[in-house]
Design an enzyme around this catalytic site. Structure first.
Site, PDB file in Angstrom:
ATOM      1  CG  ASP A   4       1.188 -32.214  22.257  1.00 19.18           C
ATOM      2  OD1 ASP A   4       0.527 -32.730  23.182  1.00 19.18           O
ATOM      3  OD2 ASP A   4       0.686 -31.543  21.344  1.00 19.18           O
TER       4      ASP A   4
ATOM      5  CD  GLN B 148       4.536 -29.034  16.581  1.00 18.93           C
ATOM      6  OE1 GLN B 148       5.485 -29.368  15.868  1.00 18.93           O
ATOM      7  NE2 GLN B 148       3.495 -28.368  16.121  1.00 18.93           N
TER       8      GLN B 148
ATOM      9  NE  ARG C 196      -2.136 -29.375  22.256  1.00 22.39           N
ATOM     10  CZ  ARG C 196      -3.145 -30.149  21.921  1.00 22.39           C
ATOM     11  NH1 ARG C 196      -4.233 -29.629  21.453  1.00 22.39           N
ATOM     12  NH2 ARG C 196      -3.047 -31.449  22.015  1.00 22.39           N
TER      13      ARG C 196
ATOM     14  CB  SER D  12      -0.370 -34.529  20.209  1.00 17.41           C
ATOM     15  OG  SER D  12      -0.984 -33.272  20.193  1.00 17.41           O
TER      16      SER D  12
ATOM     17  CE1 TYR E 123      -6.163 -28.840  23.678  1.00 19.59           C
ATOM     18  CE2 TYR E 123      -4.989 -26.918  24.509  1.00 19.59           C
ATOM     19  CZ  TYR E 123      -5.090 -28.284  24.343  1.00 19.59           C
ATOM     20  OH  TYR E 123      -4.108 -29.093  24.841  1.00 19.59           O
TER      21      TYR E 123
HETATM   22  P1  NAD Z   1      -9.228 -31.611  22.125  1.00 15.76           P
HETATM   23  O1  NAD Z   1      -8.928 -33.035  22.486  1.00 15.76           O
HETATM   24  O2  NAD Z   1      -9.367 -30.615  23.209  1.00 15.76           O
HETATM   25  O3  NAD Z   1     -10.627 -31.603  21.304  1.00 15.76           O
HETATM   26  C1  NAD Z   1     -10.851 -32.477  20.219  1.00 15.76           C
HETATM   27  C2  NAD Z   1     -11.634 -31.733  19.158  1.00 15.76           C
HETATM   28  O4  NAD Z   1     -12.969 -31.485  19.601  1.00 15.76           O
HETATM   29  C3  NAD Z   1     -11.053 -30.373  18.771  1.00 15.76           C
HETATM   30  O5  NAD Z   1     -10.731 -30.356  17.404  1.00 15.76           O
HETATM   31  C4  NAD Z   1     -12.179 -29.392  19.114  1.00 15.76           C
HETATM   32  O6  NAD Z   1     -12.242 -28.317  18.192  1.00 15.76           O
HETATM   33  C5  NAD Z   1     -13.400 -30.286  18.997  1.00 15.76           C
HETATM   34  N1  NAD Z   1     -14.594 -29.763  19.690  1.00 15.76           N
HETATM   35  C6  NAD Z   1     -14.688 -29.142  20.905  1.00 15.76           C
HETATM   36  N2  NAD Z   1     -15.960 -28.796  21.179  1.00 15.76           N
HETATM   37  C7  NAD Z   1     -16.712 -29.235  20.124  1.00 15.76           C
HETATM   38  C8  NAD Z   1     -18.097 -29.172  19.815  1.00 15.76           C
HETATM   39  N3  NAD Z   1     -18.979 -28.594  20.621  1.00 15.76           N
HETATM   40  N4  NAD Z   1     -18.512 -29.707  18.624  1.00 15.76           N
HETATM   41  C9  NAD Z   1     -17.619 -30.286  17.768  1.00 15.76           C
HETATM   42  N5  NAD Z   1     -16.291 -30.367  18.008  1.00 15.76           N
HETATM   43  C10 NAD Z   1     -15.834 -29.844  19.169  1.00 15.76           C
HETATM   44  O7  NAD Z   1      -8.202 -31.027  21.091  1.00 15.76           O
HETATM   45  P2  NAD Z   1      -6.897 -31.670  20.419  1.00 15.76           P
HETATM   46  O8  NAD Z   1      -7.296 -32.743  19.507  1.00 15.76           O
HETATM   47  O9  NAD Z   1      -5.933 -32.017  21.495  1.00 15.76           O
HETATM   48  O10 NAD Z   1      -6.299 -30.431  19.634  1.00 15.76           O
HETATM   49  C11 NAD Z   1      -7.093 -29.568  18.840  1.00 15.76           C
HETATM   50  C12 NAD Z   1      -6.198 -28.849  17.826  1.00 15.76           C
HETATM   51  O11 NAD Z   1      -5.104 -28.201  18.483  1.00 15.76           O
HETATM   52  C13 NAD Z   1      -5.517 -29.769  16.822  1.00 15.76           C
HETATM   53  O12 NAD Z   1      -6.289 -30.172  15.776  1.00 15.76           O
HETATM   54  C14 NAD Z   1      -4.366 -28.889  16.358  1.00 15.76           C
HETATM   55  O13 NAD Z   1      -4.769 -28.014  15.324  1.00 15.76           O
HETATM   56  C15 NAD Z   1      -4.030 -28.097  17.576  1.00 15.76           C
HETATM   57  N6  NAD Z   1      -2.777 -28.615  18.135  1.00 15.76           N
HETATM   58  C16 NAD Z   1      -1.669 -27.836  18.111  1.00 15.76           C
HETATM   59  C17 NAD Z   1      -0.475 -28.309  18.620  1.00 15.76           C
HETATM   60  C18 NAD Z   1       0.777 -27.472  18.603  1.00 15.76           C
HETATM   61  O14 NAD Z   1       0.808 -26.444  17.998  1.00 15.76           O
HETATM   62  N7  NAD Z   1       1.831 -27.888  19.287  1.00 15.76           N
HETATM   63  C19 NAD Z   1      -0.405 -29.574  19.180  1.00 15.76           C
HETATM   64  C20 NAD Z   1      -1.549 -30.360  19.191  1.00 15.76           C
HETATM   65  C21 NAD Z   1      -2.728 -29.866  18.681  1.00 15.76           C
END
Ligand code: NAD
Length: 383
Positions: free
Chosen positions: A130, A127, A122, A133, A229
């Site tokens: 991805d 991006q 990530r 996402s 994450y």
């Molecule tokens: P994910 O599908 O792994 O998890 C979904 C959400 O669940 C996350 O926000 C995580 O913090 C939350 N979570 C995990 N354990 C938990 C718990 N016990 N209680 C409550 N919440 C919990 O993650 P995702 O949605 O694929 O991505 C998370 C973050 O990564 C995004 O919000 C973003 O900030 C970042 N991201 C960055 C890039 C990049 O830089 N290229 C791309 C995509 C996402």
């Protein structure tokens, strides 16, 4: 070089890895493209559209498997398909290398070079590739639509001559990509939205969408893992979240839960008590179902009614919106291909951190260290 596009064989899968509109730049490099007949049928891409775009279409799946040098897929081919892949071919897609690494053994041993969309690092350069996402965005949207469809109430506040209808209350757990899209969709439909995430950084994004962020004091434990994450939490820290969730469930009409920790079973955050606290007619959509689910009552893939509360545990919501899911996925694939296809030739340079990160195996050996560790043979018993 021959690129093959397969009709996905997994049950319920409607997406396709590349659409006719994706082929132009590949064909311009002199790459031949063969498509399995019917591959794009659900995604608005007929066989005729692929032919018109310059591809060959065949019903002979076996010939694509054994002749193609490059096969972008949505899901990992099954064991029999893997065993008939061309030696040193490249396959890329959602291969589930952390959930089911052994299922890839026939392809690794062939040997075939495997790239997993789940493992793309990530970083900002990646991006546009991805796919996690883009599919999470579709799932977050569709989860709210499914909940609105089931809920015996309206989402928006309505002020009519016949009286006022209060807005639905939606609670989103996990404010990552899917969760944020769920919040935005529920807000657009007029619901009042609350959200919870262990990552404090999610708070600002939640508030910017007009929802309330619910904070939990984790007692100083860091919830931030690598790459944006969450980290896996201790039972004590999870309990603090569970208590908040049970309290909030009591006044929520809809819960959409998305919490995940990559490569781990989904955290069990929603107890039976939280479901029992919800009013009959309420709806819970467990988007973490493919990883086991966030609710302890979830049965992945099944819909249950528990004490009048509908519990949905969909395994593949993007497949319910195949036209747009395939369009987004095809763009992610095409952007990834630009790293490994140069002037019509395959060039796998594992010095590129995106390629080494996403590479499950190359020349018969695991590359990504997490996958390599999972594939290690168990040590022989001693003594
Ligand atoms: P994910 O599908 O792994 O998890 C979904 C959400 O669940 C996350 O926000 C995580 O913090 C939350 N979570 C995990 N354990 C938990 C718990 N016990 N209680 C409550 N919440 C919990 O993650 P995702 O949605 O694929 O991505 C998370 C973050 O990564 C995004 O919000 C973003 O900030 C970042 N991201 C960055 C890039 C990049 O830089 N290229 C791309 C995509 C996402």
């Amino acid at each position: 070089m021959l690129l093959g596009i397969l009709k996905e064989s997994a049950q319920g899968e409607t997406r396709v890895a590349l659409l006719p509109s994706s082929l132009k730049s590949l064909l311009a490099q002199g790459i031949a493209i063969t498509v399995e007949s019917g591959a794009g049928a659900f995604s608005g891409a007929s066989d005729a559209a692929y032919t018109e775009a310059g591809a060959a279409v065949t019903a002979d799946r076996a010939s694509i498997l054994s002749n193609a040098d490059l096969i972008p897929v949505v899901n990992a081919p099954n064991a029999a398909d893997q065993a008939s892949l061309k030696h040193h071919a490249v396959v890329l897609g959602f291969l589930k290398p952390l959930d089911a690494p052994q299922a890839l053994a026939p392809a690794i041993e062939r040997p075939v070079t495997l790239f997993s969309m789940e493992l793309i690092p990530r970083i900002s350069r990646a991006q546009a590739m991805d796919a996690l996402s883009s599919m999470a965005t579709v799932a977050g949207y569709k989860a709210v639509i499914a909940a609105a469809d089931r809920l015996p109430r309206l989402f928006p506040m309505l002020m009519t001559a016949a009286g006022t209808i209060p807005p639905a209350r939606v609670f989103v757990i996990g404010a990552g990509v899917a969760g944020l899209q769920a919040i935005a969709t529920a807000r657009r439909l007029g619901a009042v939205v609350e959200a919870y995430d262990v990552r404090a950084a999610a708070g600002e994004q939640v508030r910017s969408l007009g929802a309330k962020f619910l904070d939990v004091d984790l007692g100083g434990i860091s919830a931030e893992g690598g790459g944006g994450y969450a980290a896996e939490l201790t039972e004590e820290a999870l309990d603090r979240g569970r208590d908040l969730i049970t309290r909030t469930a009591a006044h929520s009409d809809v819960i959409v839960t998305t919490a995940q920790v990559p490569g781990r079973p989904a955290p069990r955050l929603i107890r039976r008590a939280a479901i029992e606290a919800m009013r009959p007619g309420s709806v819970l959509v467990d988007l973490a179902a493919p990883a086991g689910g966030n609710c302890e009552l979830t049965q992945p893939g099944l819909t249950q009614i528990i004490g009048g509360v509908t519990l949905l545990a969909p395994l593949n919501l993007p497949a319910e919106v195949p036209v747009d899911s395939s369009a987004l996925y095809a763009r992610n694939i095409l952007n990834f291909l630009s790293l490994i296809v140069k002037n019509g030739n395959l060039t796998v340079d594992l010095a590129d951190e995106i390629l080494s990160g996403a590479c499950v195996s190359h020349q018969g050996k695991p590359v990504n260290p997490r996958v390599a560790k999972l594939l290690q043979p168990l040590p022989a018993p001693t003594g």
